[in-house]
Structure formats: C-alpha cells, structure tokens
Design a protein around this motif. Structure first.
Motif, PDB file in Angstrom:
ATOM      1  N   ILE A 193     -95.395  95.771   6.671  1.00 19.95           N
ATOM      2  CA  ILE A 193     -96.395  96.756   7.079  1.00 19.95           C
ATOM      3  C   ILE A 193     -97.173  97.170   5.835  1.00 19.95           C
ATOM      4  O   ILE A 193     -96.587  97.567   4.824  1.00 19.95           O
ATOM      5  CB  ILE A 193     -95.753  98.004   7.711  1.00 19.95           C
ATOM      6  N   LEU A 194     -98.516  97.075   5.918  1.00 21.18           N
ATOM      7  CA  LEU A 194     -99.389  97.555   4.849  1.00 21.18           C
ATOM      8  C   LEU A 194    -100.272  98.660   5.399  1.00 21.18           C
ATOM      9  O   LEU A 194    -100.857  98.518   6.473  1.00 21.18           O
ATOM     10  CB  LEU A 194    -100.246  96.419   4.291  1.00 21.18           C
ATOM     11  N   TYR A 195    -100.376  99.756   4.638  1.00 22.42           N
ATOM     12  CA  TYR A 195    -101.147 100.913   5.083  1.00 22.42           C
ATOM     13  C   TYR A 195    -102.546 100.889   4.461  1.00 22.42           C
ATOM     14  O   TYR A 195    -102.698 100.568   3.280  1.00 22.42           O
ATOM     15  CB  TYR A 195    -100.403 102.199   4.711  1.00 22.42           C
ATOM     16  N   PRO A 196    -103.573 101.242   5.242  1.00 24.08           N
ATOM     17  CA  PRO A 196    -104.961 101.159   4.757  1.00 24.08           C
ATOM     18  C   PRO A 196    -105.283 102.238   3.726  1.00 24.08           C
ATOM     19  O   PRO A 196    -104.685 103.317   3.731  1.00 24.08           O
ATOM     20  CB  PRO A 196    -105.784 101.361   6.030  1.00 24.08           C
ATOM     21  N   ASP A 197    -106.218 101.931   2.828  1.00 24.49           N
ATOM     22  CA  ASP A 197    -106.671 102.879   1.808  1.00 24.49           C
ATOM     23  C   ASP A 197    -105.484 103.545   1.118  1.00 24.49           C
ATOM     24  O   ASP A 197    -105.483 104.743   0.865  1.00 24.49           O
ATOM     25  CB  ASP A 197    -107.600 103.938   2.420  1.00 24.49           C
ATOM     26  N   ALA A 198    -104.448 102.757   0.861  1.00 24.69           N
ATOM     27  CA  ALA A 198    -103.235 103.297   0.238  1.00 24.69           C
ATOM     28  C   ALA A 198    -102.860 102.436  -0.953  1.00 24.69           C
ATOM     29  O   ALA A 198    -103.136 101.231  -0.986  1.00 24.69           O
ATOM     30  CB  ALA A 198    -102.085 103.339   1.242  1.00 24.69           C
ATOM     31  N   ALA A 199    -102.217 103.074  -1.915  1.00 23.70           N
ATOM     32  CA  ALA A 199    -101.781 102.376  -3.127  1.00 23.70           C
ATOM     33  C   ALA A 199    -100.256 102.351  -3.171  1.00 23.70           C
ATOM     34  O   ALA A 199     -99.601 102.160  -2.151  1.00 23.70           O
ATOM     35  CB  ALA A 199    -102.390 103.052  -4.357  1.00 23.70           C
TER      36      ALA A 199
END
Length: 281
Positions: free
Chosen positions: A254-260
């Motif tokens: 899972i990759l979260y948007p606009d996140a580092a």
C-alpha cells in the motif's frame, strides 16, 4: 481495572541477558499482541497516539525500547541483526510465544531480521517506510544526506523534512502529528543519548552492503507481510517498497498519496484500517 492508553500506560521494565528493557502495554487483551519497533532516534514517545490507540482498539499493543535506547539499559548494537536478537530476547522475556510485529523505518529492517531469525515467533509483519538490504539509496541518498547533515535549530523541522512532503497539505498533517506525538505529559520516556545515532547509522550502513544475490534473503520470510509507505519517500526511496513486495513470497503493498517517509503519521486512520484488515485477514 484501569484501561490504559498511549498517554496513560505506565513504563514497565523486564530484565533479560543483562539488559533492562523499558516497555508499555495497553489495549484489548484479545488475540496476539502487536509489538512496535520505532524509527531512527525514536523511543516510546515517538509513536503517533492515533496509530497506537487506533490499533489497540482490537488488540494489545506493546511499545518498547531496545538495548541502549532511551530508558532501556545496555549498549546499542551496530547491526540490525543484533538489534533483532535484542527484540527477540525482549519478547521472550515477556513470556510471549507468538506476536505480530510492526516496524517503521529502521525498525522495519530490524523487524525483517526478527522474522528471518525467529519464524516461530512472528505470525504477521507490518513494515512501513522500509527497504531491503542493499536497496536503492541505502544507507543515504542525496536528499536524505541533506536532511541528516542539516544543522536544524528546531529538531521538529528535521522530522517534518524527513517524514512529510513539501505540499501544504502534507506539511499541515506533519505539524498536527507533532502535536499528537507530544501530547503525553506525564512519565515521558528518557531522551535519546549521543551514543544512539552513531550505532544506528553503523547498522544502516551495514544494511546497505550486498550479501549474496540481491534480495534473495527475502524469499526466506514466508509469513504474510504488509508493506506500506509514501508515494514520495526520500529517506528510503519508494522503489524499495516495490522491491520488498516483489521479492517477499507473501506480501501486499500500500502506497499513500502525497506522502513521504512518515505516511502512517499523515494518514493514521487509514493506516489503522488497512493494518487491521491485514492482521485480521
């Protein structure tokens, strides 16, 4: 009987192999406990209460300091494999025979080693902001080098730069996270001492070294793994999350948007929901 939370759980201690490990336990005593392993320079107060309390709604959560970290005694090892042995010793000392493990940042690298060395002990693994041994830009890339060598007047700016993107939304989420993180006022953990960073950086440098065929060791982690991260991680490049998902036999990503790097702190409610689904599934 008092029901403890992130803010009220007392710090307890257990001794094993000459180390006095500090820990906190709270949450619903059902199913398997979830053991948290923190990021670089992190202690028990470094976690987001929205994440820990959120996950504690359905299970017991255990936060702890490994050897040499904050309120635990001993020396900080200089490899993640040795740090993982310490984590295993701590879990054994609590009398636990099966746990789930959540590791963030270098904690995720320690967690990989716990799963490798103690497949009997770990049922499921959640790794966030992670990278495999000899991953791209590990130990440092140009962006992370700039963050780690910057002389910040305020340490909070270091965490904002490292954990969040430059967008106004991510920056605002970062400032809100810091307020949540620092909301515990009583019985806070001991600050990190000056010996911790050199040892942790030595471990991270060793993790950047190739050993055998690249990523082959991941085939030996056969338990279910949730790999989570931010779309724009500059501490450990996001491509490393793909390497993990592709090479672990039983992983989902899972990759979260606009996140580092600090995606779990930017999207705590969503992260808790996804983690709960994974741990229950």
């Amino acid at each position: 009987m008092e029901i403890y939370t992130h803010h009220t759980a007392p710090t307890q201690f257990v001794e094993a192999y000459g180390v006095r490990f500090a820990y906190r336990r709270f949450g619903k005593k059902e199913g398997l406990p979830l053991v948290f392993i923190p990021h670089i320079l992190g202690n028990m107060d470094s976690w987001d209460p929205s994440v820990t309390d959120g996950l504690a709604q359905g299970r017991e959560v255990i936060l702890f300091n490994n050897a040499g970290i904050a309120s635990s005694s001993g020396e900080v090892p200089t490899t993640f494999a040795e740090m993982a042995k310490g984590a295993g010793v701590f879990i054994d000392a609590l009398g636990l025979t099966k746990v789930d493990v959540l590791g963030f940042s270098i904690g995720s690298m320690i967690a990989q080693n716990v799963a490798l060395e103690r497949p009997d002990l770990v049922r499921k693994l959640v790794i966030v902001g992670s990278g495999p041994r000899n991953g791209d830009g590990i130990p440092l890339n140009p962006q992370s080098q700039a963050i780690f060598t910057n002389k910040y007047g305020n340490l909070d700016d270091f965490w904002i730069d490292g954990f969040f993107t430059a967008s106004p939304e991510s920056q605002a989420a970062g400032r809100t996270f810091l307020k949540r993180r620092d909301a515990r006022v009583e019985n806070r953990d001991t600050p990190i001492n000056e010996k911790v960073q050199p040892a942790q950086f030595a471990a991270l440098t060793e993790w950047g070294n190739p050993v055998g065929e690249r990523f082959a060791y991941l085939k030996n982690i056969r338990i279910p793994v949730l790999v989570a991260g931010g779309k724009s991680d500059i501490i450990f490049y996001t491509i490393n999350s793909f390497y993990l998902e592709q090479n672990l036999p039983n992983a989902q990503l899972i990759l979260y948007p606009d996140a580092a790097h600090g995606s779990l702190f930017q999207y705590p409610a969503l992260f808790v929901e996804h983690t709960n689904l994974f741990l229950r599934g």
